[in-house]
Write a protein that holds these residues in place. Structure first.
Motif, PDB file in Angstrom:
ATOM      1  N   TYR A 269       0.776  -1.334   0.041  1.00 41.25           N
ATOM      2  CA  TYR A 269      -0.024  -0.039  -0.104  1.00 41.25           C
ATOM      3  C   TYR A 269       0.830   1.328   0.064  1.00 41.25           C
ATOM      4  CZ  TYR A 269      -3.711  -3.324   1.269  1.00 41.25           C
ATOM      5  OH  TYR A 269      -4.409  -4.435   1.270  1.00 41.25           O
TER       6      TYR A 269
ATOM      7  N   PHE B 110       1.811   5.329  -0.350  1.00 43.25           N
ATOM      8  CA  PHE B 110       1.397   6.731  -0.029  1.00 43.25           C
ATOM      9  C   PHE B 110       2.406   7.921  -0.414  1.00 43.25           C
ATOM     10  CE2 PHE B 110      -1.871   4.859   2.787  1.00 43.25           C
ATOM     11  CZ  PHE B 110      -1.106   3.714   3.104  1.00 43.25           C
TER      12      PHE B 110
ATOM     13  N   GLY C 162       1.677  -2.408   4.765  1.00 44.12           N
ATOM     14  CA  GLY C 162       0.742  -3.281   4.296  1.00 44.12           C
ATOM     15  C   GLY C 162      -0.634  -2.831   5.011  1.00 44.12           C
TER      16      GLY C 162
ATOM     17  N   GLY D 236      -3.261  -2.206   7.396  1.00 41.67           N
ATOM     18  CA  GLY D 236      -3.019  -1.906   8.740  1.00 41.67           C
ATOM     19  C   GLY D 236      -1.735  -1.706   9.480  1.00 41.67           C
ATOM     20  N   ASN D 237      -0.740  -1.960   8.720  1.00 44.21           N
ATOM     21  CA  ASN D 237       0.552  -1.946   9.263  1.00 44.21           C
ATOM     22  C   ASN D 237       1.250  -0.741   9.487  1.00 44.21           C
ATOM     23  OD1 ASN D 237       0.116  -4.754   9.506  1.00 44.21           O
ATOM     24  ND2 ASN D 237       1.468  -5.330   7.656  1.00 44.21           N
ATOM     25  N   ASN D 238       2.516  -0.668  10.226  1.00 36.15           N
ATOM     26  CA  ASN D 238       3.342   0.555  10.033  1.00 36.15           C
ATOM     27  C   ASN D 238       3.738   0.959   8.797  1.00 36.15           C
ATOM     28  OD1 ASN D 238       4.862  -1.706  11.202  1.00 36.15           O
ATOM     29  ND2 ASN D 238       6.117  -0.490  10.304  1.00 36.15           N
ATOM     30  N   LEU D 239       4.033   1.901   8.554  1.00 32.20           N
ATOM     31  CA  LEU D 239       4.525   2.641   7.414  1.00 32.20           C
ATOM     32  C   LEU D 239       6.176   2.677   7.291  1.00 32.20           C
ATOM     33  CD1 LEU D 239       2.019   5.415   6.790  1.00 32.20           C
ATOM     34  CD2 LEU D 239       2.001   3.386   5.753  1.00 32.20           C
TER      35      LEU D 239
ATOM     36  N   PHE E   9       9.042   4.859   5.495  1.00 36.22           N
ATOM     37  CA  PHE E   9       9.046   6.355   4.714  1.00 36.22           C
ATOM     38  C   PHE E   9      10.238   6.211   4.104  1.00 36.22           C
ATOM     39  CE2 PHE E   9       5.674   8.885   6.156  1.00 36.22           C
ATOM     40  CZ  PHE E   9       5.046   8.142   7.319  1.00 36.22           C
ATOM     41  N   GLY E  10      10.521   7.011   2.905  1.00 31.67           N
ATOM     42  CA  GLY E  10      11.616   7.169   2.384  1.00 31.67           C
ATOM     43  C   GLY E  10      12.283   8.508   2.916  1.00 31.67           C
TER      44      GLY E  10
END
Lengths: 114, 112
Positions: B32, B34, B95, B97-100, B102-103
């Motif tokens: 997922y 963003f 994923g 509901g999972n944590n993100l 980041f770049g």
């Protein structure tokens, strides 16, 4: 429009002191997160919280860190004994449910450890 | 291992010019994706997201992004940049509901 709020916006503390960073997630959200961003670096995941317990945590989130949802509205991050390297911007985020899968971020708390 | 790469640390464009910010990801499951924007002293605002379906997604402020699975990319575009777009842009992957993850972000400077 509902938003995530965080207090304080800036906290200065002495090394070794305890700090509590506060967050008020969006009211109907069920999943809560803390991230941090050291100056000039990327945003890093610390911990996620669901159903009154930690669901996932990163290597950064060691025994010096703890989270709590004390009263059904606030979501706090406690650092027991701060270190210089804890200086960072700390972001709280909340998400309504896994199906929506969109995290809403607060404005952050800048923590400065002297 | 999960990771996001934003190869451009800093981009400068003229107002009215087109913009493309690059993002490559590595994720072990269905990604997922963003894009968030951060103005100085502000929090992270979601620009757009991709979960499934049409690989070209539209976001707020005239931004769009295209998911290319074969290239593991999710580049952000805008046809005509405005001075108010100057900010830091972060790509993130997670994923359900999972944590993100980041770049490192791309700082956009807009010149008149």
């Amino acid at each position: 429009e509902p938003e995530v709020t965080q207090t304080p916006s800036h906290q200065v503390t002495q090394m070794g002191q305890e700090v509590i960073l506060r967050c008020v997630p969006i009211s109907n959200h069920l999943y809560f997160y803390w991230y941090r961003q050291i100056l000039g670096q990327k945003v890093e995941f610390l911990v996620s919280f669901y159903n009154n317990e930690i669901s996932e945590k990163s290597e950064i989130f060691d025994d010096q860190f703890s989270v709590e949802r004390p009263d059904g509205s606030n979501f706090t991050l406690k650092i027991r004994s701060t270190k210089l390297e804890d200086s960072a911007m700390y972001f709280c985020a909340s998400m309504r449910d896994r199906g929506v899968n969109e995290q809403f971020f607060g404005p952050g708390t800048r923590l400065t450890v002297l | 291992a999960q990771s996001v790469t934003q190869p451009d640390i800093h981009i400068t464009v003229s107002e009215g010019a087109s913009l493309e910010l690059r993002c490559n990801y590595s994720y072990g499951a269905t990604p997922y994706l963003f894009w968030y924007v951060q103005s100085p002293g502000q929090g992270l605002q979601l620009l757009l997201k991709y979960f499934s379906g049409d690989t070209l997604v539209q976001g707020i402020k005239g931004f769009e992004a295209e998911f290319k699975r074969s290239q593991s990319s999710f580049n952000l575009r805008k046809p005509s940049v405005h001075w108010s777009d100057a900010a830091e842009y972060f790509c993130a992957v997670g994923g359900l509901g999972n944590n993100l993850f980041f770049g490192t972000g791309t700082r956009l400077t807009v010149i008149p």
